[in-house]
Design a protein around this motif. Structure first.
Motif, short mmCIF file in Angstrom:
data_model
loop_
_atom_site.label_atom_id
_atom_site.label_comp_id
_atom_site.label_asym_id
_atom_site.label_seq_id
_atom_site.Cartn_x
_atom_site.Cartn_y
_atom_site.Cartn_z
N SER A 119 17.17 -12.39 -19.36
CA SER A 119 16.04 -12.82 -20.18
C SER A 119 14.86 -11.86 -20.01
CB SER A 119 15.61 -14.22 -19.74
OG SER A 119 15.19 -14.18 -18.38
N SER A 175 21.82 -13.73 -14.57
CA SER A 175 22.60 -12.49 -14.40
C SER A 175 22.18 -11.71 -13.16
CB SER A 175 22.49 -11.61 -15.64
OG SER A 175 21.16 -11.16 -15.82
N ILE A 235 13.65 -21.65 -10.80
CA ILE A 235 13.54 -21.13 -12.17
C ILE A 235 14.73 -20.23 -12.44
CG2 ILE A 235 12.07 -19.76 -13.73
CD1 ILE A 235 10.71 -22.30 -12.60
C1 FAD Z 1 26.73 -6.34 -15.88
C2 FAD Z 1 25.32 -6.33 -15.35
C3 FAD Z 1 24.59 -5.15 -15.37
C4 FAD Z 1 23.27 -5.12 -14.90
N1 FAD Z 1 22.60 -3.94 -14.95
C5 FAD Z 1 21.31 -3.88 -14.53
C6 FAD Z 1 20.57 -2.65 -14.61
O1 FAD Z 1 21.06 -1.64 -15.09
N2 FAD Z 1 19.30 -2.65 -14.15
C7 FAD Z 1 18.71 -3.77 -13.64
O2 FAD Z 1 17.54 -3.69 -13.25
N3 FAD Z 1 19.38 -4.94 -13.55
C8 FAD Z 1 20.66 -5.02 -13.98
N4 FAD Z 1 21.36 -6.21 -13.89
C9 FAD Z 1 20.71 -7.38 -13.29
C10 FAD Z 1 20.09 -8.37 -14.31
O3 FAD Z 1 20.60 -8.14 -15.58
C11 FAD Z 1 18.56 -8.25 -14.36
O4 FAD Z 1 18.01 -8.43 -13.09
C12 FAD Z 1 17.94 -9.28 -15.33
O5 FAD Z 1 16.57 -9.00 -15.49
C13 FAD Z 1 18.13 -10.71 -14.85
O6 FAD Z 1 17.73 -11.59 -15.89
P1 FAD Z 1 18.13 -13.12 -15.87
O7 FAD Z 1 17.35 -13.82 -16.90
O8 FAD Z 1 19.59 -13.26 -15.96
O9 FAD Z 1 17.61 -13.51 -14.41
P2 FAD Z 1 18.07 -14.71 -13.47
O10 FAD Z 1 19.29 -14.30 -12.71
O11 FAD Z 1 18.13 -15.97 -14.23
O12 FAD Z 1 16.84 -14.75 -12.47
C14 FAD Z 1 16.60 -13.69 -11.58
C15 FAD Z 1 15.34 -14.01 -10.77
O13 FAD Z 1 14.22 -14.05 -11.63
C16 FAD Z 1 13.59 -15.34 -11.56
N5 FAD Z 1 13.17 -15.66 -12.93
C17 FAD Z 1 13.94 -15.68 -14.04
N6 FAD Z 1 13.19 -15.97 -15.12
C18 FAD Z 1 11.92 -16.14 -14.67
C19 FAD Z 1 10.68 -16.46 -15.30
N7 FAD Z 1 10.56 -16.65 -16.62
N8 FAD Z 1 9.58 -16.57 -14.51
C20 FAD Z 1 9.64 -16.35 -13.17
N9 FAD Z 1 10.78 -16.05 -12.53
C21 FAD Z 1 11.91 -15.94 -13.27
C22 FAD Z 1 14.64 -16.28 -11.03
O14 FAD Z 1 14.03 -17.38 -10.35
C23 FAD Z 1 15.40 -15.38 -10.09
O15 FAD Z 1 14.72 -15.28 -8.86
C24 FAD Z 1 22.67 -6.28 -14.37
C25 FAD Z 1 23.41 -7.48 -14.36
C26 FAD Z 1 24.71 -7.51 -14.85
C27 FAD Z 1 25.48 -8.81 -14.87
#
Ligand code: FAD
Length: 337
Positions: A117, A56, A51
């Motif tokens: 997301s 990010s 998933i």
């Molecule tokens: C520049 C930058 C700054 C950031 N700063 C922070 C910060 O300040 N604090 C912080 O906590 N994080 C931070 N992050 C990390 C990131 O933004 C978060 O962890 C965010 O919630 C990831 O979302 P995503 O949709 O991109 O997840 P993804 O990378 O797509 O997925 C992450 C994990 O979640 C699972 N997943 C995704 N969607 C679902 C769903 N609907 N159901 C079940 N599982 C799912 C995936 O399988 C994977 O294991 C940062 C990242 C970047 C690039």
């Protein structure tokens, strides 16, 4: 199938490290019907699936010879009679923060500009500037990917911790979060503990304080962190370690300047991973096209056409140097595939 199955997909635009790993198959799912068809396909083709939200917090160490399921469920409903917000998991987190402020709902402003997301926010209980996702959480719906049924999770079932939850451990890969339910404040309750936010108060006692915090958080984040659109990264690569008081005192003897923070458990201290990685000279390290961001030793970057393995191995090198120097094992905040 009404959705579009893509084959041999370059994943670089589906995750923020932007490395060119290939997925055998990729599907974007908008609803449970799409999801069921995707799961049927993976079963029939006998391939694993994973998933993905906006990628990010994900590092692809190599190509993925299975099906990547990208979550696109959309919709925000403000149920003002119950004072709650129902948000579908494919919505963008930062857009949700902006939406809440436009509706005079407060609390999420400290979490502005975190990429990704809504559905991934509970997975690692996102946090920044003294606030965590769990502070506003009521419940969530998740689809059990084996039993093919929706299940409701409350706060205790999610087992939220520091950058952690049930969905990052036992529940990993077993559930797709479809919707979250949040309860926000109707009046601002500013959290200004972080030095960066100290001057965010407009000083007129008005509701503008939440907007000021929002602007300040965006400004500081833009200054401190690289924009994944121009320099591939996933934010902090490592979590701050939580260690016993005994280990903390032992390290402090040798390194009195090591910052430590109290945790909910009086026997444990949280220490700064950035300080540890800085100490071992992480900012000067690189591996092929992978490097460490010049202004932040926890942020690994795809500087020059790195592949996922280059980044992973750089992370491993930093981990082992920190372990050799301090006896502390860093763990990755990023999900490694
Ligand atoms: C520049 C930058 C700054 C950031 N700063 C922070 C910060 O300040 N604090 C912080 O906590 N994080 C931070 N992050 C990390 C990131 O933004 C978060 O962890 C965010 O919630 C990831 O979302 P995503 O949709 O991109 O997840 P993804 O990378 O797509 O997925 C992450 C994990 O979640 C699972 N997943 C995704 N969607 C679902 C769903 N609907 N159901 C079940 N599982 C799912 C995936 O399988 C994977 O294991 C940062 C990242 C970047 C690039």
């Amino acid at each position: 199938m009404k959705f579009n199955l893509q084959k041999k997909v370059d994943l670089s635009r589906f995750h923020t490290f932007g490395t060119r790993q290939i997925a055998k198959y990729l599907i974007q799912v908008n609803d449970l019907e799409d999801l069921d068809s995707a799961l049927d396909f993976a079963l029939k083709a006998e391939v694993p699936f994973l998933i993905l939200g906006e990628g990010s917090n994900t590092l692809f160490k190599s190509d993925f010879s299975g099906l990547v399921i990208v979550v696109k469920f959309q919709g925000i409903v403000h149920d003002s009679s119950r004072g709650v917000l129902q948000v579908s998991s494919g919505e963008n987190w930062h857009r949700l923060v902006k939406y809440t402020l436009s509706q005079s709902l407060y609390g999420l402003e400290n979490l502005a500009l975190i990429p990704g997301s809504v559905g991934a926010a509970p997975v690692q209980n996102i946090g920044a500037y003294g606030v965590e996702f769990k502070d506003f959480f009521c419940s969530l719906s998740a689809y059990d990917l084996e039993k093919r049924q929706l299940i409701e999770f409350d706060q205790s079932e999610c087992q939220f911790g520091y950058r952690d939850s049930f969905f990052k451990r036992e529940g990993l890969g077993k559930f797709l979060i479809t919707k979250i339910c949040l309860k926000l404040y109707e009046e601002p309750r500013p959290v200004l503990d972080y030095p960066d936010l100290n001057d965010a108060d407009p000083g007129d006692g008005s509701n503008n304080i939440s907007l000021e915090i929002y602007k300040k958080v965006c400004e500081v984040r833009r200054k401190k962190l690289p924009d994944p659109g121009t320099l591939g990264n996933a934010g902090s690569y490592f979590k701050n370690p939580i260690i016993s008081l005994t280990d903390f005192s032992a390290i402090k003897k040798k390194h009195p300047e090591l910052p430590g923070f109290k945790t909910e458990n009086p026997e444990k201290m949280k220490i700064s991973a950035a300080w540890l990685t800085d100490f071992v000279g992480a900012k000067r390290k690189r591996n092929a096209g992978a490097a460490v961001y010049k202004d932040h030793s926890l942020v690994l970057v795809n500087e020059d056409n790195a592949n996922g393995l280059d980044i992973y191995l750089l992370g491993q090198e930093i981990k082992s140097e920190v372990y050799n120097e301090f006896g502390v094992r860093l763990s990755e905040e990023v999900q490694i595939i």
